[in-house]
Design a protein around this motif. Structure first.
Motif, PDB file in Angstrom:
ATOM      1  N   ALA A 171       0.824  -1.209   0.000  1.00 46.88           N
ATOM      2  CA  ALA A 171       0.000   0.000   0.000  1.00 46.88           C
ATOM      3  C   ALA A 171       0.860   1.262   0.000  1.00 46.88           C
ATOM      4  O   ALA A 171       0.547   2.255  -0.688  1.00 46.88           O
ATOM      5  CB  ALA A 171      -0.930   0.006   1.203  1.00 46.88           C
ATOM      6  N   ASP A 172       1.963   1.231   0.747  1.00 46.33           N
ATOM      7  CA  ASP A 172       2.857   2.394   0.775  1.00 46.33           C
ATOM      8  C   ASP A 172       3.442   2.645  -0.615  1.00 46.33           C
ATOM      9  O   ASP A 172       3.560   3.785  -1.064  1.00 46.33           O
ATOM     10  CB  ASP A 172       4.012   2.165   1.757  1.00 46.33           C
ATOM     11  N   VAL A 173       3.817   1.567  -1.276  1.00 45.06           N
ATOM     12  CA  VAL A 173       4.423   1.687  -2.602  1.00 45.06           C
ATOM     13  C   VAL A 173       3.431   2.321  -3.583  1.00 45.06           C
ATOM     14  O   VAL A 173       3.748   3.270  -4.300  1.00 45.06           O
ATOM     15  CB  VAL A 173       4.869   0.303  -3.126  1.00 45.06           C
TER      16      VAL A 173
ATOM     17  N   ILE B  27       5.776  11.782   4.185  1.00 48.60           N
ATOM     18  CA  ILE B  27       5.084  11.115   5.298  1.00 48.60           C
ATOM     19  C   ILE B  27       6.081  10.663   6.366  1.00 48.60           C
ATOM     20  O   ILE B  27       5.805  10.737   7.554  1.00 48.60           O
ATOM     21  CB  ILE B  27       4.294   9.892   4.768  1.00 48.60           C
ATOM     22  N   TRP B  28       7.231  10.190   5.916  1.00 52.11           N
ATOM     23  CA  TRP B  28       8.195   9.584   6.850  1.00 52.11           C
ATOM     24  C   TRP B  28       9.460  10.429   6.945  1.00 52.11           C
ATOM     25  O   TRP B  28      10.487  10.067   6.374  1.00 52.11           O
ATOM     26  CB  TRP B  28       8.525   8.160   6.414  1.00 52.11           C
ATOM     27  N   SER B  29       9.393  11.557   7.607  1.00 54.01           N
ATOM     28  CA  SER B  29      10.569  12.383   7.907  1.00 54.01           C
ATOM     29  C   SER B  29      10.402  12.952   9.293  1.00 54.01           C
ATOM     30  O   SER B  29       9.375  13.578   9.573  1.00 54.01           O
ATOM     31  CB  SER B  29      10.662  13.576   6.950  1.00 54.01           C
TER      32      SER B  29
ATOM     33  N   ASP C 141       6.046 -15.562  10.340  1.00 54.75           N
ATOM     34  CA  ASP C 141       7.303 -16.314  10.327  1.00 54.75           C
ATOM     35  C   ASP C 141       8.384 -15.605   9.518  1.00 54.75           C
ATOM     36  O   ASP C 141       9.551 -15.610   9.879  1.00 54.75           O
ATOM     37  CB  ASP C 141       7.085 -17.712   9.712  1.00 54.75           C
ATOM     38  N   GLN C 142       7.946 -14.997   8.400  1.00 55.82           N
ATOM     39  CA  GLN C 142       8.882 -14.304   7.513  1.00 55.82           C
ATOM     40  C   GLN C 142       9.816 -13.353   8.261  1.00 55.82           C
ATOM     41  O   GLN C 142      10.952 -13.126   7.864  1.00 55.82           O
ATOM     42  CB  GLN C 142       8.065 -13.515   6.475  1.00 55.82           C
ATOM     43  N   LYS C 143       9.304 -12.767   9.320  1.00 53.72           N
ATOM     44  CA  LYS C 143      10.022 -11.652   9.952  1.00 53.72           C
ATOM     45  C   LYS C 143      11.064 -12.086  10.985  1.00 53.72           C
ATOM     46  O   LYS C 143      11.667 -11.259  11.653  1.00 53.72           O
ATOM     47  CB  LYS C 143       9.013 -10.688  10.580  1.00 53.72           C
TER      48      LYS C 143
ATOM     49  N   LEU D 253      -0.490  -5.225  20.547  1.00 58.54           N
ATOM     50  CA  LEU D 253      -0.954  -6.148  19.506  1.00 58.54           C
ATOM     51  C   LEU D 253      -2.052  -5.448  18.720  1.00 58.54           C
ATOM     52  O   LEU D 253      -3.239  -5.636  18.963  1.00 58.54           O
ATOM     53  CB  LEU D 253      -1.461  -7.447  20.133  1.00 58.54           C
ATOM     54  N   ALA D 254      -1.640  -4.586  17.806  1.00 53.99           N
ATOM     55  CA  ALA D 254      -2.611  -3.756  17.077  1.00 53.99           C
ATOM     56  C   ALA D 254      -1.985  -3.290  15.782  1.00 53.99           C
ATOM     57  O   ALA D 254      -0.781  -3.413  15.588  1.00 53.99           O
ATOM     58  CB  ALA D 254      -2.976  -2.555  17.931  1.00 53.99           C
ATOM     59  N   PHE D 255      -2.828  -2.769  14.916  1.00 51.84           N
ATOM     60  CA  PHE D 255      -2.319  -2.049  13.741  1.00 51.84           C
ATOM     61  C   PHE D 255      -2.601  -0.584  13.984  1.00 51.84           C
ATOM     62  O   PHE D 255      -3.751  -0.177  14.066  1.00 51.84           O
ATOM     63  CB  PHE D 255      -3.004  -2.539  12.456  1.00 51.84           C
ATOM     64  N   ASP D 256      -1.574   0.207  14.174  1.00 50.48           N
ATOM     65  CA  ASP D 256      -1.776   1.597  14.581  1.00 50.48           C
ATOM     66  C   ASP D 256      -0.707   2.465  13.908  1.00 50.48           C
ATOM     67  O   ASP D 256       0.448   2.504  14.339  1.00 50.48           O
ATOM     68  CB  ASP D 256      -1.663   1.663  16.116  1.00 50.48           C
TER      69      ASP D 256
HETATM   70  P1  ADP Z   1       5.485  -6.073   4.827  1.00 49.15           P
HETATM   71  O1  ADP Z   1       4.938  -5.429   3.585  1.00 49.15           O
HETATM   72  O2  ADP Z   1       6.160  -7.381   4.605  1.00 49.15           O
HETATM   73  O3  ADP Z   1       4.481  -6.147   5.922  1.00 49.15           O
HETATM   74  P2  ADP Z   1       7.235  -3.746   4.967  1.00 49.15           P
HETATM   75  O4  ADP Z   1       8.348  -3.399   5.904  1.00 49.15           O
HETATM   76  O5  ADP Z   1       7.555  -3.706   3.517  1.00 49.15           O
HETATM   77  O6  ADP Z   1       6.667  -5.161   5.405  1.00 49.15           O
HETATM   78  O7  ADP Z   1       6.016  -2.749   5.211  1.00 49.15           O
HETATM   79  C1  ADP Z   1       5.272  -2.773   6.362  1.00 49.15           C
HETATM   80  C2  ADP Z   1       4.495  -1.492   6.452  1.00 49.15           C
HETATM   81  O8  ADP Z   1       3.365  -1.722   7.307  1.00 49.15           O
HETATM   82  C3  ADP Z   1       5.268  -0.368   7.068  1.00 49.15           C
HETATM   83  O9  ADP Z   1       4.770   0.856   6.596  1.00 49.15           O
HETATM   84  C4  ADP Z   1       4.949  -0.553   8.562  1.00 49.15           C
HETATM   85  O10 ADP Z   1       5.119   0.630   9.290  1.00 49.15           O
HETATM   86  C5  ADP Z   1       3.514  -0.965   8.496  1.00 49.15           C
HETATM   87  N1  ADP Z   1       3.081  -1.786   9.632  1.00 49.15           N
HETATM   88  C6  ADP Z   1       3.288  -3.107   9.832  1.00 49.15           C
HETATM   89  N2  ADP Z   1       2.690  -3.526  10.965  1.00 49.15           N
HETATM   90  C7  ADP Z   1       2.100  -2.436  11.505  1.00 49.15           C
HETATM   91  C8  ADP Z   1       1.319  -2.210  12.689  1.00 49.15           C
HETATM   92  N3  ADP Z   1       1.038  -3.192  13.531  1.00 49.15           N
HETATM   93  N4  ADP Z   1       0.849  -0.972  12.909  1.00 49.15           N
HETATM   94  C9  ADP Z   1       1.138   0.028  12.046  1.00 49.15           C
HETATM   95  N5  ADP Z   1       1.866  -0.116  10.924  1.00 49.15           N
HETATM   96  C10 ADP Z   1       2.345  -1.331  10.648  1.00 49.15           C
END
Ligand code: ADP
Length: 486
Positions: free
Chosen positions: A20-22, A262-264, A313-315, A363-366
């Motif tokens: 999504a970032d890409v 976004i990331w600075s 596991d990948q990580k 344990l969240a996406f934030d």
């Molecule tokens: P992948 O695409 O394999 O998950 P990347 O490092 O390429 O790994 O990208 C992960 C992206 O998702 C980054 O922008 C990272 O900050 C974000 N991210 C992953 N987990 C979380 C989380 N729990 N909360 C917020 N952002 C997350």
């Protein structure tokens, strides 16, 4: 040049990971360099568009999926001052669901993911036809958009509208291939000859979207040079190494960029204190406040290690699990933000109970917290087993958060190991996928941390790195030009 970008995710509209970032950044960087770009993603949640002026194409189209007509509309948003439009395929049945790929109630993938993304592919092709906008290049990302080159070279092979359109497939993670039971093939409305042993779709009796796209796309790219080599090996080829080796001359790696708007740390709106390489005091304040929020004691001389990740596991979390006790006996604190596999949820929760003044787990996406951790931590830990590109290590470099990574994929291409003799390097890198190699790297980093001068030098070397999207976009556009000329 006209470029159509198709994906299942895009910041700021829908995100589960780095893809999504890409897609949130690359199309704009291509448009800045003069290309006319339209992106296509499914519309999952209309609320995601609420801050934008949404236009309708007026198109109300149908495509056939498994013998039934599925209708859809196409809305779009115009990017400011760029020849760029974000288009959305709107079909409520398939896309208006709580999560992108997974059914929250069952915890498993939606059972109709094959139909959803086969539909998406055909809808994109019909949409551009309906709009009368013929692309020169169709750039598709991952298995969810992979059916576009397949349909283009089969169902649409004789369609004059798409004559001479070239396709590029970018693989962001080879482990996710879009595989489905073999009997589902007949629902894809494709010639039977594509599904018999050793044919494009067939993969050990299953239907494999990514394999079919590898066979049907004009070029294939991945998101780092190292990963482009790795995917052609037995170790990292995920069963597709043979298929990829056959196309080796058409494969290349282009490192992802970072969206520095976004990331600075100097302009990040999601962190309490902005800071610069010349004045890092804000970073310290971010750390003190985050430790307070996390309920961890403030220990100035103790490094704070950040982890932001899918817990998969990948990580490389199995390596952490093996030596967790030893890690937390070192003088460090850790904040983990992530969601994913239950076994890792349990692992980190247990460790948090065992080491309450050293570890805090969210344990969240934030997204906001992710920014704050990047800004607050002293080190960032990413011991991946494989890593196509990885974004967080690049964000970490910019935030002066020294990455500690394994030498694999994009991590190898972006982080230079610290050399104590020369003082050069941007992070700590270990090679072998063993917990011992990981422990040694953590020990090296933790023991250097109290020495402010060499540590600050590493931080600043990282902050100077430039992984901007302009470079990546330029490389993609050169590849596209070459392809059009061929
Ligand atoms: P992948 O695409 O394999 O998950 P990347 O490092 O390429 O790994 O990208 C992960 C992206 O998702 C980054 O922008 C990272 O900050 C974000 N991210 C992953 N987990 C979380 C989380 N729990 N909360 C917020 N952002 C997350």
């Amino acid at each position: 040049m006209r470029v159509l970008v198709a994906s299942s995710e895009m910041v700021p509209f829908a995100k589960t990971g780095g893809l999504a970032d890409v897609i949130g950044a690359l199309p704009a960087a291509m448009a800045k360099q003069g290309s006319e770009v339209k992106t296509f993603i499914p519309l999952y949640d209309p609320a995601a568009l609420k801050d934008h002026t949404v236009h309708s194409t007026g198109l109300d189209l149908k495509v056939s999926v498994n013998g039934t007509q599925k209708s859809f509309t196409v809305d779009y948003i115009k990017a400011k001052r760029l020849p760029l439009e974000y288009c959305f395929i709107d079909n409520g049945d398939y896309f208006k669901r709580l999560q992108l790929y997974r059914d929250e109630r069952t915890g498993s993938d939606y059972t109709d993911n094959d139909m959803r993304f086969a539909f998406f592919a055909r809808a994109v092709l019909e949409a551009v036809k309906g709009m009368g906008w013929k692309p020169d290049i169709i750039h598709v990302h991952d298995w969810q958009a992979a059916m576009i080159p397949v349909y283009l070279k089969t169902l649409y092979a004789e369609d004059p509208f798409f004559a001479n359109v070239r396709t590029v497939l970018t693989i962001h993670n080879l482990a996710y291939q879009g595989t489905f039971d073999g009997e589902r093939f007949e629902k894809l409305d494709l010639p039977e000859k594509l599904f018999f042993p050793t044919s494009p779709f067939e993969f050990y009796g299953k239907v494999n979207f990514l394999k079919a796209a590898i066979e049907h796309s004009d070029r294939i790219t991945t998101v780092s040079e190292r990963y482009a080599e790795e995917i052609q090996t037995d170790e990292h080829g995920c069963g597709l190494q043979g298929v990829l080796q056959r196309r080796t001359s058409d494969i290349s790696g282009i490192l992802n960029g970072v969206d520095y708007t976004i990331w600075s740390p100097s302009r990040d709106k999601k962190i309490p204190y902005n800071y610069y390489a010349a004045n890092l005091s804000g970073k310290k304040m971010n750390k003190i406040e985050l430790l307070g929020k996390a309920g961890l004691p403030v220990r100035e001389k103790t490094p704070l290690v950040g982890i932001i990740s899918r817990l998969a596991d990948q990580k490389g979390f199995d390596l952490i699990a093996e030596i967790a006790d030893e890690i937390f006996q070192m003088d460090l604190q850790m904040i983990v933000l992530g969601t994913g596999e239950e076994k890792y949820h349990q692992l980190f929760e247990e460790l948090q109970q065992k080491f309450p003044d050293k570890l805090k787990v969210y344990l969240a996406f934030d997204d906001s917290l992710a920014h704050w951790i990047e800004a607050a931590a002293d080190m960032f830990l990413m011991p991946s087993h494989y890593e196509p590109c990885g974004l967080n290590q690049m964000y970490s470099l910019k935030y002066g958060t020294v990455p500690l990574v394994r030498e694999v994929g994009g991590l190898a291409d972006t982080v230079d190991d610290y050399n104590p003799r020369t003082g050069e390097g941007t992070g700590f890198v270990f090679s072998e996928y063993t917990s011992q190699a990981l422990r040694e790297a953590i020990e090296r980093a933790v023991s250097l941390y109290p020495r402010r001068r060499p540590w600050t030098k590493i931080m600043k070397a990282g902050m100077r790195q430039d992984f901007s999207w302009d470079k990546a976009a330029w490389k993609y556009l050169r590849l596209f030009e070459e392809l059009i000329r061929d």
